[in-house]
Design a protein around this motif. Structure first.
Motif, PDB file in Angstrom:
ATOM      1  N   PHE A  25      52.356 -44.877  38.584  1.00 20.79           N
ATOM      2  CA  PHE A  25      52.984 -44.067  39.630  1.00 20.79           C
ATOM      3  C   PHE A  25      54.482 -43.920  39.370  1.00 20.79           C
ATOM      4  O   PHE A  25      55.036 -42.821  39.436  1.00 20.79           O
ATOM      5  N   CYS A  26      55.137 -45.040  39.077  1.00 24.09           N
ATOM      6  CA  CYS A  26      56.591 -45.001  38.838  1.00 24.09           C
ATOM      7  C   CYS A  26      56.934 -44.151  37.623  1.00 24.09           C
ATOM      8  O   CYS A  26      57.930 -43.428  37.627  1.00 24.09           O
ATOM      9  N   VAL A  31      59.635 -39.314  40.538  1.00 20.22           N
ATOM     10  CA  VAL A  31      60.564 -38.180  40.571  1.00 20.22           C
ATOM     11  C   VAL A  31      60.310 -37.289  41.787  1.00 20.22           C
ATOM     12  O   VAL A  31      61.237 -36.629  42.269  1.00 20.22           O
ATOM     13  N   TRP A  32      59.079 -37.277  42.300  1.00 18.47           N
ATOM     14  CA  TRP A  32      58.783 -36.475  43.496  1.00 18.47           C
ATOM     15  C   TRP A  32      59.508 -37.029  44.719  1.00 18.47           C
ATOM     16  O   TRP A  32      59.906 -36.269  45.607  1.00 18.47           O
ATOM     17  N   ILE A  33      59.686 -38.341  44.762  1.00 19.93           N
ATOM     18  CA  ILE A  33      60.462 -38.950  45.850  1.00 19.93           C
ATOM     19  C   ILE A  33      61.916 -38.486  45.746  1.00 19.93           C
ATOM     20  O   ILE A  33      62.558 -38.148  46.745  1.00 19.93           O
ATOM     21  N   MET A  34      62.418 -38.446  44.528  1.00 17.76           N
ATOM     22  CA  MET A  34      63.793 -38.005  44.310  1.00 17.76           C
ATOM     23  C   MET A  34      63.963 -36.543  44.730  1.00 17.76           C
ATOM     24  O   MET A  34      64.953 -36.184  45.370  1.00 17.76           O
ATOM     25  N   ALA A 106      65.268 -37.697  35.916  1.00 15.32           N
ATOM     26  CA  ALA A 106      65.595 -38.666  36.964  1.00 15.32           C
ATOM     27  C   ALA A 106      67.068 -39.067  36.940  1.00 15.32           C
ATOM     28  O   ALA A 106      67.744 -39.078  37.982  1.00 15.32           O
ATOM     29  N   PHE A 107      67.596 -39.373  35.761  1.00 17.86           N
ATOM     30  CA  PHE A 107      68.991 -39.811  35.682  1.00 17.86           C
ATOM     31  C   PHE A 107      69.967 -38.664  35.914  1.00 17.86           C
ATOM     32  O   PHE A 107      71.057 -38.876  36.444  1.00 17.86           O
ATOM     33  N   SER A 108      69.598 -37.447  35.539  1.00 14.86           N
ATOM     34  CA  SER A 108      70.479 -36.299  35.825  1.00 14.86           C
ATOM     35  C   SER A 108      70.651 -36.111  37.327  1.00 14.86           C
ATOM     36  O   SER A 108      71.763 -35.916  37.814  1.00 14.86           O
ATOM     37  N   THR A 131      61.936 -45.587  36.959  1.00 15.82           N
ATOM     38  CA  THR A 131      61.210 -44.583  36.172  1.00 15.82           C
ATOM     39  C   THR A 131      61.337 -44.876  34.681  1.00 15.82           C
ATOM     40  O   THR A 131      60.351 -44.855  33.940  1.00 15.82           O
ATOM     41  N   GLY A 132      62.546 -45.154  34.226  1.00 16.93           N
ATOM     42  CA  GLY A 132      62.781 -45.439  32.812  1.00 16.93           C
ATOM     43  C   GLY A 132      62.024 -46.659  32.329  1.00 16.93           C
ATOM     44  O   GLY A 132      61.379 -46.624  31.270  1.00 16.93           O
ATOM     45  N   ILE A 133      62.082 -47.729  33.089  1.00 15.78           N
ATOM     46  CA  ILE A 133      61.356 -48.955  32.724  1.00 15.78           C
ATOM     47  C   ILE A 133      59.859 -48.679  32.684  1.00 15.78           C
ATOM     48  O   ILE A 133      59.154 -49.104  31.761  1.00 15.78           O
ATOM     49  N   ALA A 134      59.375 -47.940  33.658  1.00 16.11           N
ATOM     50  CA  ALA A 134      57.946 -47.642  33.735  1.00 16.11           C
ATOM     51  C   ALA A 134      57.482 -46.790  32.564  1.00 16.11           C
ATOM     52  O   ALA A 134      56.362 -46.970  32.063  1.00 16.11           O
TER      53      ALA A 134
END
Length: 192
Positions: A25-26, A31-34, A106-108, A131-134
């Motif tokens: 999920f992560c 990103v949808w949460i973001m 995500a980071f942008s 997100t990155g770790i996942a």
């Protein structure tokens, strides 16, 4: 070192179904949460929030274009599952992996918001880190792919942030259009 860090995270994949589901999920959907947070900022109707959302979107589009059209074809680094036996939890095309598109996205968003709204930016940055770790955990990216995305996102986000004053006429155009549309739909807040 890149391989060692990858193995360190990816070795835990496939051990617990609930944790694999969470990390999947992560890796794919956080990103949808973001995006929902940006949507909320936009519909507050506050001009400053709406300009911040516009610049976050601009940063993301520019960073993704630079990543996919320039950096990725030049580097052409294979994904971990192409070169190694990995615990791959999500299907992915065996295309170039550097930099990670998901992490760039995500980071942008996170850096762009962080430059304008500290608290919200920190929350988005935490989601981007997860997100990155996942993405490494599920076996589709190396840590360097995430690091490259972080660096690219920061640079583009910083440059866009520095140009905000000169580009304000663009988001203001879209905010005016939104205001006219909202005037016809009474339940949405107007731009202030």
């Amino acid at each position: 070192m890149n391989d060692n860090l990858f193995q360190l995270l990816n070795q835990f994949a496939g051990r617990y179904d609930w944790f694999d589901d969470l990390m999947t999920f992560c890796a794919q959907d956080i990103v949808w949460i973001m995006i929902a947070i940006l949507g909320f900022l936009w519909i507050t109707g506050k001009e400053n929030n709406q300009k911040t959302v516009f610049y976050a979107c601009l940063t993301t589009v520019v960073a993704l274009l630079v990543a996919s059209l320039i950096i990725s074809p030049m580097v052409n680094h294979p994904r971990p599952f192409v070169d190694h036996q990995v615990h791959q939890l999500i299907a992915h095309a065996p295309d170039a992996s550097f930099p990670s598109d998901h992490a760039t996205f995500a980071f942008s968003l996170a850096f762009s918001i962080l430059f304008a709204k500290r608290k919200t930016g920190v929350a988005l940055l935490a989601l981007a880190v997860i997100t990155g770790i996942a993405r490494v955990f599920v076996g589709v990216h190396y840590p360097a792919d995430i690091g490259g995305a972080i660096l690219l996102s920061f640079i583009i986000g910083f440059l866009v942030h520095k140009m905000r004053g000169k580009l304000d006429f663009i988001p203001l155009f879209f905010i005016r259009i939104y205001g006219k549309l909202v005037a016809k739909v009474s339940f949405l807040p107007r731009s202030q």
